[in-house]
Write an enzyme that holds these catalytic residues in place. Structure first.
Site, PDB file in Angstrom:
ATOM      1  N   GLU A 187      -4.774  -8.530   3.387  1.00 20.64           N
ATOM      2  CA  GLU A 187      -5.731  -8.302   4.945  1.00 20.64           C
ATOM      3  C   GLU A 187      -7.051  -9.099   4.894  1.00 20.64           C
ATOM      4  O   GLU A 187      -7.494  -9.293   6.276  1.00 20.64           O
ATOM      5  CB  GLU A 187      -5.934  -6.865   4.622  1.00 20.64           C
ATOM      6  CG  GLU A 187      -4.515  -5.912   4.969  1.00 20.64           C
ATOM      7  CD  GLU A 187      -3.988  -5.740   3.648  1.00 20.64           C
ATOM      8  OE1 GLU A 187      -4.288  -6.349   2.848  1.00 20.64           O
ATOM      9  OE2 GLU A 187      -2.714  -4.942   4.041  1.00 20.64           O
ATOM     10  N   GLU A 190       0.769  -1.169  -0.019  1.00 22.45           N
ATOM     11  CA  GLU A 190      -0.039   0.138   0.120  1.00 22.45           C
ATOM     12  C   GLU A 190       0.812   1.346  -0.102  1.00 22.45           C
ATOM     13  O   GLU A 190       0.649   2.189  -0.759  1.00 22.45           O
ATOM     14  CB  GLU A 190      -0.952   0.079   1.179  1.00 22.45           C
ATOM     15  CG  GLU A 190      -1.958  -0.858   1.171  1.00 22.45           C
ATOM     16  CD  GLU A 190      -3.179  -0.883   2.168  1.00 22.45           C
ATOM     17  OE1 GLU A 190      -3.974  -0.213   1.869  1.00 22.45           O
ATOM     18  OE2 GLU A 190      -2.797  -1.508   3.280  1.00 22.45           O
TER      19      GLU A 190
END
Ligand code: NAI
Length: 594
Positions: free
Chosen positions: A25, A5
């Site tokens: 995630e 990210e």
């Protein structure tokens, strides 16, 4: 995860050839909450982003380059390559910024509908995949800044949710489970190069595949040539199915099949480092096999049994080397189910345990190291769970209601449908073996025995608790069974009544919890989280509830305990609260400290 990210917030991304890139995630019940769900669709398109974010699976550097997730693969020295890249782009005035890009989407809304329906089906009960989908959808509908706000809000809601706590518990449980208290530090595992499996039935064949899949040569020993031929065609069939599903290439299959050698000669056991016995679940057969293994195998080779319930110390006592004997309890289908219950005998040597844990990792299994008792951890807990299912049938439920209530709770399958799948004769055999040890004054449901007496052993005979159309695995309610259940109830003087789903769930799941507490107290399991792993990975307990003991913690042990006390008063001795549960409930404690 977060690293990717961060990298997506940069103008360029470079990777070495071996890099794996993922946003995993979702596997912890979360979503990429640092802009990942808004930047990734802008970089690689909504469809590919959806796939990566919802699955959590990695892509390799080549695929990442094709997708446009990275700009270049650096071969050779990374720093030199990176500097060369920096020099090349240094004079460019306009550098790409992910957040300013527009998103490409070819298939319109249909991809989101399809993704939702797939997630609802294959990950039933999980919230996170649906929230991931909503965020990627928002990346198309909203400007970037607003998309970030939406993502943050969804992320915070997942973070506070019980599901993510449960999945994080399992994540740490998996790592904790490989630590065995009392194993001397630096215990060196023995090298395992050659493996043999004795008994090429349902389990033996699946176990052989586990090793071949990991590139380890394995010899499959049988006493009957027809069993060996059947095993060979099962192996080919299973692997052909993997090719048909696109999971494996034909060449890989060939290589794996070559690693498995069938044999009718115990002589072939001379050089193996590990042998796993998977013959019939009969103590006299096991004894005879272990005597032969003891005579045949080289010193130091590990002699393991896949027994589901039998006493491993008694098996070890038939050999001159009980320190080398261990239980390696695989679950069916062995090549698919991730759990390996490692059963340490009273005399099992530390390095045999260490070797088993290391080997489990090589073949991609999740382990729990447990002690010897009837049924070890998993099957010992299954006994009271199935007992309550039988009682509920007698008291007023029908198989489909019991199964649906537990399916709705999140179990992969209801207990009666599972029994039909596993074969009712297997548990019937165990009940017969244990019948003399059963106190006569305790209530006993005769339903399962009666069904077996009709020769109804489940799917393999076309009928059990349910009936099955030829070639189908769909359980169909059977009026004959309804009548049988009513007859059993009448014979035991039970007046049938309407039973609610909540009672079904509480009585079966709380029976698991109470037995789990006893197992923990007996020291058969090392820690509560091992029991949770066993139930999630071996028995279809919903991962998003974290396993039976974690679930009990979330309900609150005081509540669980007071319901069990009530059941004790209503139904008698079977429900005697486990002392550990009683103590923890009184102290405001928990099974799992998190
Ligand atoms: P199975 O009946 O499918 O296979 C047993 C095989 O062992 C047969 O092919 C038989 O010919 C062979 N065999 C018997 N005696 C032998 C000997 N002396 N030497 C070589 N081969 C011999 O049984 P299954 O279901 O594979 O079970 C095997 C073991 O695994 C049992 O101890 C069982 O309790 C355990 N187990 C079974 C599970 C299941 O779901 N079926 C799950 C976990 C463990």
């Amino acid at each position: 995860g977060g690293g990717l990210e961060l990298a997506m917030g940069c103008n360029y991304r470079l990777a070495s050839a071996t890099t794996q890139l993922a946003l995993p995630e979702v596997k912890l019940g979360l979503l990429p909450g640092a802009g990942g769900t808004q930047r990734l669709p802008r970089l690689i398109g909504a469809k590919s982003a959806l796939k990566m974010i919802v699955s959590g699976e990695p892509v390799d550097a080549t695929r990442a380059r094709e997708l446009g997730l990275i700009d270049e693969i650096i071969d050779g020295d990374f720093l030199t390559g990176t500097l060369a890249f920096a020099h090349r782009i240094a004079s460019t005035t306009k550098h790409p910024v992910a957040s300013r890009r527009t998103i490409t989407l070819d298939d319109g809304e249909t991809i989101f509908t399809a993704a939702r329906s797939e997630a609802t089906k294959s990950r039933r009960g999980f919230r996170a995949p649906l929230e991931c989908i909503a965020c990627v959808e928002a990346s198309l509908a909203l400007p970037f800044e607003q998309g970030l706000v939406f993502e943050r809000e969804r992320f915070s809601s997942l973070l506070a949710d019980g599901q993510s706590k449960a999945l994080r518990h399992l994540f740490f449980a998996e790592r904790e489970a490989t630590k065995v208290p009392g194993l001397p530090p630096g215990t060196a595992p023995r090298p395992i190069e050659r493996v043999a499996v004795v008994g090429a039935g349902t389990m033996g064949t699946g176990i052989a595949m586990c090793f071949a899949d990991a590139g380890i040569p394995v010899t499959l020993i049988e006493s009957r040539s027809d069993a060996l031929e059947r095993a060979s065609s099962t192996l080919r069939g299973n692997y052909a199915a993997s090719v048909a599903k696109g999971r494996l290439a034909q060449a890989q299959i060939q290589r794996r099949l070559e690693l498995i050698t069938g044999s009718l000669a115990y002589d072939d056991l001379r050089d193996v480092d590990l042998v796993i016995e998977a013959v019939f679940e009969d103590m006299s057969v096991k004894h005879a096999v272990f005597e032969r293994l003891d005579a045949m195998c080289k010193p130091g080779s590990i002699l393991a049994t896949n027994t589901s319930r039998l006493n491993i110390d008694a098996i070890a006592a038939r050999t001159s080397r009980p320190q080398d004997v261990i239980g390696l309890h695989f679950f069916s289908p062995a090549n698919v189910m991730r759990l390996l219950e490692i059963v340490r005998g009273a005399k099992t040597a530390p390095e045999v345990i260490a070797t088993s844990i290391q080997l489990a990792r090589r073949i991609g299994k999740i382990v729990a190291v447990v002690g010897v008792c009837e049924g070890f951890v998993g099957n010992r807990m299954l006994t009271p769970y199935m007992r309550e299912a039988g009682f509920l049938l007698e008291e007023g439920s029908m198989p489909q209601q019991v199964d649906r209530a537990l399916y709705d709770f999140g179990m992969a399958m209801g207990p009666l449908a599972v029994s039909d799948l596993a074969g009712l004769d297997i548990s019937w055999q165990a009940r017969k073996r244990l019948s003399t040890a059963r106190p006569a004054h305790l209530r006993y449901s005769t339903v399962a025995d009666r069904i077996c007496e009709l020769g109804r052993f489940g799917q393999k005979t076309g009928s059990g608790y349910y009936r099955y159309a030829p070639g189908s695995r769909t359980p169909l309610p059977d009026p004959e069974i309804d009548l049988l259940i009513q007859r059993c109830a009448a014979e035991s003087g039970i007046r049938r009544r309407a039973i609610g789903d909540q009672e079904i769930v509480e009585r079966t799941i709380y029976a698991l919890i109470n037995e789990g507490a006893r197992i923990l107290e007996d020291g058969i399991a090392q820690r509560a989280s091992d029991i949770d792993l066993i139930y999630v990975h071996g028995y279809g307990f919903p991962a998003w509830r974290g396993g039976p003991l974690f679930y009990a913690d979330t309900v609150g042990l005081d509540k669980v305990h007071s319901r069990i006390r009530q059941l004790h008063e209503e139904h008698g001795e079977h429900w005697k609260p486990a002392p550990l549960l009683e103590r923890l409930a009184g102290e405001g404690g928990r099974f799992n400290q998190i």
